[in-house]
Design an enzyme around this catalytic site. Structure first.
Site, PDB file in Angstrom:
ATOM      1  N   GLY A  38     122.055 149.112  29.148  1.00  0.00           N
ATOM      2  CA  GLY A  38     121.825 148.822  30.044  1.00  0.00           C
ATOM      3  C   GLY A  38     121.405 150.149  30.569  1.00  0.00           C
ATOM      4  O   GLY A  38     122.101 151.006  31.144  1.00  0.00           O
ATOM      5  N   ASP A 267     118.252 158.531  29.986  1.00  0.00           N
ATOM      6  CA  ASP A 267     119.129 158.211  30.926  1.00  0.00           C
ATOM      7  C   ASP A 267     120.228 158.760  31.084  1.00  0.00           C
ATOM      8  O   ASP A 267     120.688 158.941  32.335  1.00  0.00           O
ATOM      9  CB  ASP A 267     120.331 156.694  30.269  1.00  0.00           C
ATOM     10  N   GLY A 304     127.179 155.973  21.056  1.00  0.00           N
ATOM     11  CA  GLY A 304     126.982 155.483  22.070  1.00  0.00           C
ATOM     12  C   GLY A 304     126.032 155.275  23.416  1.00  0.00           C
ATOM     13  O   GLY A 304     125.587 155.926  23.202  1.00  0.00           O
TER      14      GLY A 304
END
Length: 326
Positions: A38, A267, A304
């Site tokens: 997310g 991110d 990841g």
């Protein structure tokens, strides 16, 4: 020293890796893994591991995915402020190829329930924030409230306009101090906001003066940072938002990396940028972008999303003391 307040999404990522990405209608064999993700949570983990005190405002379900978010936030020392939703915790299906490229499908779940009222209720978190960071995997009303509350509290309002297919209304841009699109996000914003149409892959080669003009047309105030992958970053400042820089626009190169997985690299960049601005607010802006670029590069060397975010110590070990917070 203030904190980073991240408003955004948490997803449980389901990841399939194969030699290449599947074509429409095609079935491939591959490897499966699962972990936290997310955009909001990824950025909160990046900000915290890069050294900033971090709060995360989100919506979670009362299920295993929500329990995972709560446990991981506690492990990383993130102050979690959650709206408990009747919907399941958000999910993402991620497909990776061996070169680190990806395709992603998101199921919003509880993320769609994050409300402006819940954001407004976090008055104490806004009062202590130096930077408020948000993205577009949450409802627009909640994002807008976060940006406006940031401004009202004297914090930097940082909007990462991702994912690229999300709508960005004029009021969101008006409430933003720093905008951080990638090439695809930038061209989409430019077309919708100004009518200027340009190919995504043409941005990196566009002359600086033209790119600066486009940035100023898109966001007349504040700062635009366009992340360009292997081509680094382009930074455009409004005249009254130089933040220690003499030049109105400039480029910074990408950092070297042994890429394994690019999921979450944007991110990582945004979380580290927010952390740098929080920890050393008087430093020249280019220093913060350089730190964020190197932090993002290091994140791609592990598989990841949230799990791949490096620590400040790992960043210093790899790239040197130039990237310490002091």
């Amino acid at each position: 020293m203030g904190s980073v307040l991240v408003i955004g999404s948490f997803n449980v990522d389901h990841v399939w890796t194969s030699d290449r990405l599947p074509r429409p209608g095609e079935t491939l064999s591959g490897r499966y893994s699962s972990g936290p993700g997310g955009k909001g949570f990824n950025q909160a983990v990046a900000a915290r591991r890069a050294g900033a005190a971090t709060r995360f405002v989100c919506a979670l379900g009362g299920d295993g995915g929500g329990d995972l978010a709560r446990a991981l936030a506690a492990d990383d020392g993130i102050d979690l402020r959650e709206l408990r939703s009747e919907a399941p915790t958000g999910t993402a299906g991620i497909y990776l190829d061996e070169a680190g490229g990806n395709s992603i499908v998101i199921g919003a779940g509880a993320n769609a329930d994050l409300s402006a009222a819940f954001v407004t209720a976090q008055a104490g978190a806004f009062a202590e924030a130096a930077v408020v960071l948000t993205q577009l995997e949450s409802p627009a009303a909640a994002v807008l409230e976060g940006l406006r509350r940031a401004r009202a509290a004297g914090a930097v309002a940082l909007l990462n306009p991702a994912p690229a297919n999300a709508a960005v209304a004029a009021d969101l841009l008006a409430a933003t101090d720093i905008l951080t699109p990638n090439e695809t996000e930038f061209t989409g914003l430019l077309a919708r906001s100004t009518g200027t149409r340009v190919a995504d892959d043409a941005i990196a080669a566009t002359p600086d003066d033209r790119l600066h003009d486009w940035c100023r047309a898109l966001l007349p105030h504040g700062i635009v940072v366009i992340t360009l992958g292997g081509a680094g970053c382009f930074v455009s400042h409004a005249d009254d938002a130089r933040r220690g820089e003499e030049a109105a626009c400039y480029r910074l190169p990408a950092a070297p990396a042994r890429v394994v997985d690019t999921t979450g690299a944007g991110d990582a960049f945004n979380g580290a940028l927010a952390a740098g601005l929080t920890q050393a607010p008087a430093a020249p802006f280019a220093q913060h972008v350089r730190l964020a670029t190197h932090y993002a590069a290091l994140s791609t060397e592990r598989a990841g999303a949230a799990a791949a975010m490096p620590s400040a110590a790992q960043l210093r070990e790899r790239f040197g003391e130039l990237f310490s917070a002091g």
